[in-house]
Design an enzyme around this catalytic site. Structure first.
Site, PDB file in Angstrom:
ATOM      1  N   PHE A 112      19.440  51.032  40.890  1.00 40.18           N
ATOM      2  CA  PHE A 112      20.732  51.623  41.406  1.00 40.18           C
ATOM      3  C   PHE A 112      20.577  53.251  41.754  1.00 40.18           C
ATOM      4  O   PHE A 112      21.534  53.589  42.402  1.00 40.18           O
ATOM      5  CB  PHE A 112      21.747  51.566  40.322  1.00 40.18           C
ATOM      6  N   LYS A 113      19.591  53.946  41.387  1.00 42.63           N
ATOM      7  CA  LYS A 113      19.180  55.065  41.657  1.00 42.63           C
ATOM      8  C   LYS A 113      19.237  55.231  43.192  1.00 42.63           C
ATOM      9  O   LYS A 113      19.381  56.440  43.570  1.00 42.63           O
ATOM     10  CB  LYS A 113      18.232  55.597  40.836  1.00 42.63           C
ATOM     11  N   ASP A 114      18.626  54.299  43.945  1.00 41.21           N
ATOM     12  CA  ASP A 114      18.581  54.420  45.351  1.00 41.21           C
ATOM     13  C   ASP A 114      19.998  54.812  46.003  1.00 41.21           C
ATOM     14  O   ASP A 114      20.150  55.292  47.121  1.00 41.21           O
ATOM     15  CB  ASP A 114      18.024  53.109  45.849  1.00 41.21           C
TER      16      ASP A 114
END
Length: 496
Positions: A112-114
């Protein structure tokens, strides 16, 4: 839109300044001086738009010193179908009658950091242009696994930037470690530390407010910034995906406009669930925000008791990105809940630094309980949840998402609240193949890539190319240092 510090409300900086600095000089975190409002009509309008269009609208409410052209450019470069597999960027999949999975891991590093770190480099370099900054921007990152790789991928060979990532030597999964240590790019460096994520995060935050080091950086034409969620430029794109997710549920006719939706988030550093709170504060009809922790349950205890106490055993778990005892973004929430009383926030965090604990007032705790529920589960329960979701719902969770599913089930049992709940699915299960496979299969191959192949055969879920290709990539970074020497290591790497 101006921004102020959680530790000094008199501070006023623009959005581009806040993003460029990362952290206030007083050690506080930047927050908007006021929050824009989204009406139901606004949300209905967003439901008819693409993810990129939704992102531009929400970002424009906060980044007011960016021109329309600059925002469009940042969004277009960050959120392409090539990077995320489709124009939808996020996916929402049904788990059961009361839960929808918000899949945030379809980006280039499968986490999810993308969602934030594909756009942060563009926000940061644009901020430098707005501020007429000619210094080389040095991004320091402490990571518990996913932030490191996503930041490295986002900033790889971005002109005018350098990046140094620190991760706990024994605190990430084999796949996360391989993703970081094989990273390409002439402007990046990766280093393990003998310690945990909190050690790395504390050291990085200390470096940001080190006057001597800051002066040396200035003399050498450099300045620090952050890609961790202490940086507002990391957090605001996360607000976007919660607004976009609600709009998507409306567009899909899963809900009617105005229906209340709960949100359940697996989190250690509190940024991901804080973004949901900010979306709620803006007017998105979110109900209870369910904060899911693993055995490092400092947030669960805090939400239930009002006392934050990091003086406890640290557990290395199968959900390593949540192995955190100092949740940085909680400071932003507390600043909001206590009426933006910067003196109170300073007192709490001085106490945390000196004694490892602080206790909020009954009034603030009541506000906290109004919005948040806290729950946790251990590794055994995490694996049981992975197996149950796979066998009963044909849904394969990674180890972090499974924590959220387990805590959601506990919440529903304890409260009888059957409000539709959006569960944040934060990583592709192949990033934690060993743990996921051991939860659903009795025979575990020794080789990591054999584990991936077995999991693929069992689940039918395709292996992302970005992970399968790692097998052939050479390892570039092998260093490991004592946690006490991070400052000296940074100075040496930068030639100061």
């Amino acid at each position: 839109m101006m921004f102020k510090s959680t530790r000094d409300s008199a501070v006023r900086v623009s959005a581009s300044e806040a993003i460029l600095k990362g952290l206030s000089a007083d050690g506080g975190l930047f927050v908007p001086e006021s929050f824009p409002t989204l009406t139901l009509d606004d949300i209905e309008g967003l439901s008819e738009k693409s993810y990129k269009e939704r992102a531009i609208e929400v970002l424009s409410l906060f980044l007011s010193d960016f021109s329309d052209e600059q925002l469009v450019s940042c969004v277009e470069r960050a959120y392409s179908a090539k990077k995320f597999g489709s124009d939808s960027i996020i996916r929402i999949e049904e788990l059961n009658d009361t839960a929808q999975m918000l899949e945030l891991w379809h980006g280039p590093t499968c986490a999810f950091k993308d969602m934030a770190l594909q756009i942060l480099p563009h926000l940061l370099t644009t901020s430098a242009q707005i501020q007429h900054c000619e210094n080389e921007i040095v991004i320091l990152v402490a990571t518990s696994g996913d932030t490191g790789k996503a930041a490295l991928e986002g900033f790889c060979d971005v002109p005018g930037t350098r990046m140094i990532v620190f991760y706990p030597e024994d605190g990430v999964s084999p796949m996360q470690k391989r993703q970081m240590t094989t990273q390409e790019g002439e402007n990046v460096a990766v280093c393990a530390i003998k310690g945990n994520f909190d050690d790395a995060q504390t050291a990085v935050k200390t470096i940001f407010v080190d006057e001597e080091l800051r002066a040396s950086m200035t003399e050498n034409g450099k300045q620090f910034s952050s890609a961790n969620s202490i940086n507002w430029g990391r957090l605001v794109p996360q607000v976007v995906y919660y607004v976009a997710a609600y709009a998507q549920l409306v567009q899909d006719e899963t809900i009617k406009l105005g229906d209340t939706v709960n949100v359940c988030v697996p989190t250690g550093n509190f940024g991901n669930i804080l973004a949901a709170y900010y979306a709620k504060k803006m007017g998105v009809p979110f109900g209870k925000l369910i904060c899911a922790s693993n055995e490092n349950n400092v947030l669960t205890d805090f939400i239930r008791t009002g006392t934050y106490d990091k003086n406890r055993a640290f557990h290395a778990t199968i959900s390593p990105s949540m192995d955190i005892l100092i949740s940085s973004n909680l400071e932003r929430l507390l600043y909001d809940l206590c009426g933006e009383d910067d003196a109170q926030v300073r007192a709490w965090y001085e106490s945390l630094a000196k004694t490892g604990t602080f206790t909020i007032s009954d009034e603030v705790k009541e506000k906290l309980s109004e919005h948040f529920y806290g729950g946790c589960c251990d590794d055994t329960r995490t694996k049981e949840t992975i197996r149950e979701a796979f066998e009963e719902e044909s849904y394969l969770c990674d180890t972090h998402t499974a924590v959220a599913v387990s805590v959601y089930e506990d919440y529903k049992t304890q409260t009888d609240d059957d409000t539709l709940t959006l569960i944040a699915s934060t990583a592709n299960p192949y990033k934690f193949a060993q743990s996921v496979l051991s939860a659903v299969y009795d025979e575990l191959p020794a080789d990591e890539y054999d584990q991936i192949d077995t999991l693929c055969r069992l689940s039918g879920l395709s292996v992302p190319k970005a992970l399968s290709e790692l097998k052939e990539k050479p390892v570039r970074f092998t260093g490991s240092i004592p946690r006490e020497t991070i400052k000296e290591t940074v100075a040496e790497m930068l030639g100061l």
